[in-house]
Design an enzyme around this catalytic site. Sequence first.
Site, PDB file in Angstrom:
ATOM      1  N   LYS A 114      18.972   3.955 -14.413  1.00  0.00           N
ATOM      2  CA  LYS A 114      18.137   2.893 -13.831  1.00  0.00           C
ATOM      3  C   LYS A 114      16.664   3.279 -13.948  1.00  0.00           C
ATOM      4  CE  LYS A 114      17.993   0.311  -9.393  1.00  0.00           C
ATOM      5  NZ  LYS A 114      18.611   0.263  -8.032  1.00  0.00           N
ATOM      6  N   SER A 195      20.453  -4.166  -6.901  1.00  0.00           N
ATOM      7  CA  SER A 195      19.331  -4.064  -7.815  1.00  0.00           C
ATOM      8  C   SER A 195      19.627  -3.236  -9.059  1.00  0.00           C
ATOM      9  CB  SER A 195      18.115  -3.488  -7.096  1.00  0.00           C
ATOM     10  OG  SER A 195      18.350  -2.137  -6.723  1.00  0.00           O
ATOM     11  N   SER A 217      20.854  -0.532   0.236  1.00  0.00           N
ATOM     12  CA  SER A 217      21.855  -1.340   0.930  1.00  0.00           C
ATOM     13  C   SER A 217      22.465  -2.295  -0.092  1.00  0.00           C
ATOM     14  CB  SER A 217      21.205  -2.110   2.078  1.00  0.00           C
ATOM     15  OG  SER A 217      22.181  -2.815   2.815  1.00  0.00           O
ATOM     16  N   SER A 219      22.848  -1.881  -3.547  1.00  0.00           N
ATOM     17  CA  SER A 219      22.328  -1.959  -4.923  1.00  0.00           C
ATOM     18  C   SER A 219      23.176  -1.280  -5.993  1.00  0.00           C
ATOM     19  CB  SER A 219      20.906  -1.430  -4.989  1.00  0.00           C
ATOM     20  OG  SER A 219      20.004  -2.413  -4.544  1.00  0.00           O
TER      21      SER A 219
END
Length: 554
Positions: A114, A195, A217, A219
Amino acid sequence: MHQFLRSVFRVIATTVIGSELVSCSLSYVSSGNVTFPKLIDVTVEDLAQGLESGLFSSVDLVNAYTARIRQVNSTLNVVTELNPDALSIAEVLDTERANGTLRGPLHGIPILIKNNIATSDKMNNTAGSWALVGAEVPRDSHMAAKLRESGMVILGKLGLSEWANFRSTNSSNGWSGYGGQVYAAYHPHQDPSGSSSGSGVASALGLALASLGTETSGSILSPSNRNNVVGIKPTVGLTSRSLVIPISEHQDTVGPMARTVKDAAYILHAIAGVDPRDNYTSAIPNNGTIPYYPSFCNFSALSGVRLGVPSNVIEIYMSSAANPSNPEVEAFYDSLEILKAAGATIVENANYTAFQEYRDSNSSNVIYADFINNLKQYLDQLTSNPNNITDLESLNEWTKGFPLEEYPDRNTDIWETSLSLGWNNTAPEFWEQYQQNLYFGGEGGVLGALDRDNLDAIILPTSYAAGVPALVGAPVITVPLGFYSFDAEVVMNRRGDLVATGPQVPFGISFLGRKWSEAQLIGFAYAFEQRTMTRNKVQPFVVPNVELMDIIAD
Ligand SMILES: *[C@@H]1O[C@H](CO)[C@@H](O)[C@H](O)[C@H]1NC(C)=O
Ligand SMILES: *[C@@H]1O[C@H](CO)[C@@H](O)[C@H](O)[C@H]1NC(C)=O
Ligand SMILES: *[C@@H]1O[C@H](CO)[C@@H](O)[C@H](O)[C@H]1NC(C)=O
Ligand SMILES: *[C@@H]1O[C@H](CO)[C@@H](O)[C@H](O)[C@H]1NC(C)=O
Ligand SMILES: *[C@@H]1O[C@H](CO)[C@@H](O)[C@H](O)[C@H]1NC(C)=O
Ligand SMILES: *[C@@H]1O[C@H](CO)[C@@H](O)[C@H](O)[C@H]1NC(C)=O
Ligand SMILES: *[C@@H]1O[C@H](CO)[C@@H](O)[C@H](O)[C@H]1NC(C)=O
Ligand SMILES: *[C@@H]1O[C@H](CO)[C@@H](O)[C@H](O)[C@H]1NC(C)=O
Ligand SMILES: *[C@@H]1O[C@H](CO)[C@@H](O)[C@H](O)[C@H]1NC(C)=O
Ligand SMILES: *[C@@H]1O[C@H](CO)[C@@H](O)[C@H](O)[C@H]1NC(C)=O
Ligand SMILES: *[C@@H]1O[C@H](CO)[C@@H](O)[C@H](O)[C@H]1NC(C)=O
Ligand SMILES: *[C@@H]1O[C@H](CO)[C@@H](O)[C@H](O)[C@H]1NC(C)=O
């Protein structure tokens, strides 16, 4: 035809013509008498075996995965940057192997990460924001260093919801100014969730063996849910956050997203451990010794275990949903039979006693406040900071003035809320809210439910799993559970630009446990996965078709 659909159809067409349609359901592709594992299904063990036998090299893997990325990226915008050094790193790893130096089972295997996990190389670490393009870090993040130490090749950086979804209240999952909009591969214009959006899509399609995501929370869990992959959200402190762009020191964690539980276990083992630069890791039990997670992948692991269903959590979510008939919940209840057949006892009404109180609270104030301090701590470490972003105020101002950040169409309301609190994580108000959160997640939440009914784990539909364990830093693993049916209604996201749920969109089941219980959760998740193998039941509609065979034949 819309540009998006046109390129999608091209990809499908080449898939069908290039390698007979039937090969989609096989795990191997053959060239003469040589059989190569298919890269959309391949596991750590397949790759380790192929590398060891000399069937292919790490350089071949980098070439094959890079070609696969190029096949789908124009449609799905998954990979923000490729690592310009990946080939030379792979060459070194091949040489090491040839001369008898084997770093472990992951030696020579490519992974994508990421774009908020820093590498001290030619790649940028931006959280998807133009504000940090060109910024430099003093060294690799601990995560990147551990991956390299294990012999993994960091192939590139993945798109994400900008700032790990901590900027805007009206953006879309998977959008960032620097990376564009990531799409998922199970439905045209599918919301990839977030995310860790690119991390979910990349693992699903085999653009590398697997990926790393981060979670504050939801992701890791949520994009794993929507991309048909396994996600491990580790206990906060099991994996170091040093030089990972933060939201909240109390909730942030880094974990693997992979196609199988065992692959995720291999990667978790490689990245877990004490880092003096993140003192939350000093809480790892047994003096920092990490269990060998792959060895907990035991088909019988559910035998004799007690699993709790917090029925009130499901009921409260269902009653607040627009459509109370939810296929994810139906599939979840159907799966209880599989768990029972595997030897588990199911305890219903293992409720979170403070769940409604938590929903009505201001629990997010903890992360709003943490961000003020933790962002500044990250920025203070940069060795080059081209836009002079030093704190949340300057970030907010800069972002609003930079057109590619699409303000105000995508607002900065989350930052405005942080700034309007009037306090940060050093204030008495913070401590009060944090203690309340420990209650909502602890006695009134997942930890209390585990203890009251003497449970080994809690299970929930993944869509409902993330918020409560996040408050106490407890671990969760999601495993594929099912797909929306062919005739499911198309439901758009909040912004109206992505398909949130609809035909063929995947979803998962989550196993939640006490802090540091990853080894047990991996066992439960594996035992469930091996009995269901849900991942293989639906193919994505965009599939890259370059295989090792094509690379080696060249
Ligand atoms: C494939 O066949 C060739 C020719 O018979 C042989 O030399 C080679 O060893 C075989 N390769 C494998 C992997 O079996
Ligand atoms: C993938 O697509 C995005 C969006 O168009 C682009 O920014 C990025 O550079 C592409 N990645 C690669 C590896 O080409
Ligand atoms: C093996 O190769 C690596 C990479 O070239 C090198 O660093 C290492 O010293 C070599 N080890 C041996 C035992 O030759
Ligand atoms: C990092 O960003 C710079 C712009 O500052 C760009 O020139 C460079 O290509 C980026 N790195 C990679 C690997 O894309
Ligand atoms: C971590 O260490 C810093 C100093 O390096 C200290 O200020 C902080 O309180 C410590 N945090 C925890 C959770 O131990
Ligand atoms: C804990 O680990 C440290 C560092 O590896 C070592 O020095 C120490 O002796 C260990 N303590 C115990 C009680 O095992
Ligand atoms: C697998 O789990 C079963 C049931 O808990 C246990 O009896 C068995 O010893 C385990 N096998 C291994 C290899 O750990
Ligand atoms: C748990 O929640 C369910 C659903 O809301 C409710 O019917 C049940 O009475 C609750 N059980 C306990 C022990 O609180
Ligand atoms: C949450 O914060 C708002 C705004 O400060 C306040 O009005 C409200 O009473 C708070 N709610 C709770 C449950 O503390
Ligand atoms: C946090 O709040 C304290 C007290 O108001 C203040 O001194 C400190 O500068 C703040 N920290 C940040 C990073 O804004
Ligand atoms: C950042 O600050 C440095 C030193 O004050 C200055 O030279 C530079 O022009 C600033 N850059 C921007 C983009 O404002
Ligand atoms: C997002 O919110 C801002 C206000 O905060 C508003 O100006 C903008 O129009 C909104 N964007 C969309 C697409 O609704």
